[in-house]
Design a protein around this motif. Structure first.
Motif, PDB file in Angstrom:
ATOM      1  N   HIS A 158      39.177  57.964 -16.766  1.00 28.92           N
ATOM      2  CA  HIS A 158      38.813  56.775 -17.542  1.00 28.92           C
ATOM      3  C   HIS A 158      37.411  56.920 -18.128  1.00 28.92           C
ATOM      4  CE1 HIS A 158      42.190  54.842 -15.403  1.00 28.92           C
ATOM      5  NE2 HIS A 158      42.216  54.024 -16.444  1.00 28.92           N
ATOM      6  N   HIS A 159      37.097  56.007 -19.019  1.00 24.78           N
ATOM      7  CA  HIS A 159      35.788  55.921 -19.696  1.00 24.78           C
ATOM      8  C   HIS A 159      34.638  55.678 -18.698  1.00 24.78           C
ATOM      9  CE1 HIS A 159      36.196  51.544 -19.079  1.00 24.78           C
ATOM     10  NE2 HIS A 159      37.485  51.791 -19.281  1.00 24.78           N
TER      11      HIS A 159
ATOM     12  N   THR B 237      45.818  51.397 -11.499  1.00 25.54           N
ATOM     13  CA  THR B 237      47.082  52.079 -11.806  1.00 25.54           C
ATOM     14  C   THR B 237      47.336  53.221 -10.819  1.00 25.54           C
ATOM     15  OG1 THR B 237      46.703  51.580 -14.127  1.00 25.54           O
ATOM     16  CG2 THR B 237      48.384  53.239 -13.648  1.00 25.54           C
TER      17      THR B 237
ATOM     18  N   ASP C  25      35.660  50.070 -11.376  1.00 25.80           N
ATOM     19  CA  ASP C  25      36.364  50.344 -10.118  1.00 25.80           C
ATOM     20  C   ASP C  25      36.955  51.756 -10.118  1.00 25.80           C
ATOM     21  OD1 ASP C  25      38.013  49.285 -12.214  1.00 25.80           O
ATOM     22  OD2 ASP C  25      39.672  49.092 -10.811  1.00 25.80           O
TER      23      ASP C  25
ATOM     24  N   ARG D 239      43.591  51.092 -26.521  1.00 22.70           N
ATOM     25  CA  ARG D 239      43.687  49.926 -25.635  1.00 22.70           C
ATOM     26  C   ARG D 239      44.715  48.917 -26.151  1.00 22.70           C
ATOM     27  NH1 ARG D 239      38.720  47.674 -22.844  1.00 22.70           N
ATOM     28  NH2 ARG D 239      39.345  48.879 -21.034  1.00 22.70           N
TER      29      ARG D 239
ATOM     30  N   HIS E 204      46.715  59.107 -16.492  1.00 24.11           N
ATOM     31  CA  HIS E 204      47.178  59.225 -15.097  1.00 24.11           C
ATOM     32  C   HIS E 204      48.149  60.394 -14.986  1.00 24.11           C
ATOM     33  CE1 HIS E 204      45.679  55.082 -15.205  1.00 24.11           C
ATOM     34  NE2 HIS E 204      45.372  55.294 -13.930  1.00 24.11           N
TER      35      HIS E 204
ATOM     36  N   LYS F 207      33.898  52.115 -16.678  1.00 20.69           N
ATOM     37  CA  LYS F 207      34.819  51.504 -15.706  1.00 20.69           C
ATOM     38  C   LYS F 207      34.111  51.207 -14.390  1.00 20.69           C
ATOM     39  CE  LYS F 207      39.501  51.871 -13.840  1.00 20.69           C
ATOM     40  NZ  LYS F 207      39.720  50.420 -14.040  1.00 20.69           N
TER      41      LYS F 207
ATOM     42  N   PHE G 153      47.633  47.904 -23.926  1.00 21.01           N
ATOM     43  CA  PHE G 153      47.443  46.892 -22.863  1.00 21.01           C
ATOM     44  C   PHE G 153      47.583  45.483 -23.449  1.00 21.01           C
ATOM     45  CE2 PHE G 153      44.356  50.408 -21.620  1.00 21.01           C
ATOM     46  CZ  PHE G 153      45.300  51.080 -20.857  1.00 21.01           C
TER      47      PHE G 153
END
Ligand SMILES: NC(=O)C1=CN([C@@H]2O[C@H](COP(=O)(O)OP(=O)(O)OC[C@H]3O[C@@H](n4cnc5c(N)ncnc54)[C@H](OP(=O)(O)O)[C@@H]3O)[C@@H](O)[C@H]2O)C=CC1
Ligand SMILES: O=C(O)C1=N[C@H](C(=O)O)C[C@H](O)C1
Length: 236
Positions: free
Chosen positions: A124-125, A135, A130, A203, A183, A128, A206
């Motif tokens: 991820h970027h 996912t 967390d 994005r 992922h 982020k 989403f």
């Protein structure tokens, strides 16, 4: 995305940051100003806002699409109890592709259970908050739900010595640049490797999923729903 959709409009944007107390009561003026005609609340924000979000949604019986990740086990329990009063849809990933991947990995895990090691890598970027991603955890849970012998999640393996055990399911997080969300699930056997991968290229995927979820959820009875309910519902 909402602007281009005739079926829905944005009623309000709200702030659920718990930062103000008056006589022990949290005060959220912007949340109180939400239009009464709001049919669904969509949350892509921060897990810290969850208590206020749930309290508001329950009190006003407004269904909630919760897309935020990084919730604690206690948060997840609170979402579950709130869903007894009002419809709630949670999904760590609103894309159609990841929701298909969740069922593909289940099938692969069942077929390869006896002798393939399983690892998950997510990218991820660099903004982020967390890790690992919601996912990646959902993929791990989906794999575990298909296995007779449940795997133990091992995060990163930093400073870990000794060989990998068969019980491990490694989960690894890469952060950099503006990667939207990748992922990969690796099933590694003796002499062969199967890799199932999903890449979000924008994005928008989403947002498209969140809009579908809104249209699915607005008239639903209390309960806990997820994207597989939306995908399997022909009218959604
Ligand atoms: N389920 C899914 O498909 C997806 C889930 N996500 C999840 O959504 C969350 C947000 O990610 P992302 O969009 O990248 O993050 P960003 O930081 O880009 O956006 C978060 C937004 O939420 C706002 N915000 C933060 N706290 C609150 C609050 N308490 N009340 C109202 N607004 C708040 C922020 O405002 P400000 O800038 O003022 O702080 C910001 O505008 C993460 O948990 C992420 O993992 C992301 C993409 C897809
Ligand atoms: O923070 C993000 O960007 C994303 N978060 C979600 C997650 O944690 O799984 C979904 C998506 O991969 C983008």
């Amino acid at each position: 995305m909402v602007k281009d959709d005739e079926g829905i409009t944005i009623a309000a944007g709200v702030d659920t940051t718990p930062d103000k107390f008056i006589n022990d009561y949290l005060v959220y003026p912007t949340l109180n100003a939400v239009n009464e005609k709001t049919d669904v609340i969509v949350d892509f924000s921060n897990p810290k806002g969850l208590p206020i979000l749930l309290a508001y949604g329950m009190e006003n019986r407004i269904p909630m699409v919760i897309c935020t990740t990084g919730h604690s086990p206690e948060d997840k329990e609170n979402i579950k109890s709130a869903s007894e009063k009002v419809a709630i849809l949670t999904s760590a990933n609103m894309s159609l592709g990841v929701n298909l991947l969740l069922s593909l990995v289940k099938q692969a895990a069942k077929a390869l259970e006896e002798n393939f090691d399983i690892e998950i890598i997510e990218k991820h970027h660099n903004q982020k908050m967390d890790s690992p991603s919601g996912t990646a955890l959902a993929i791990a849970d989906s794999i575990n739900s298909a296995l007779k012998e449940k795997k133990e999640y091992v995060y990163g393996r930093h400073s870990k010595t000794g060989k990998r055990t068969f019980q491990e399911l490694g989960i690894h997080a890469i952060r950099g640049g503006n990667i939207v969300g990748d992922h990969s699930v690796i099933f590694a056997g003796a002499g062969e490797v199967i890799e199932i991968n999903h890449s979000a290229l924008s994005r928008d995927v989403f947002a498209v999923g969140a809009i579908r979820a809104v249209k699915f959820l607005y008239d639903k009875d209390p309960g806990l729903y997820n994207m597989s309910d939306v995908v399997s519902n022909a009218t959604a």
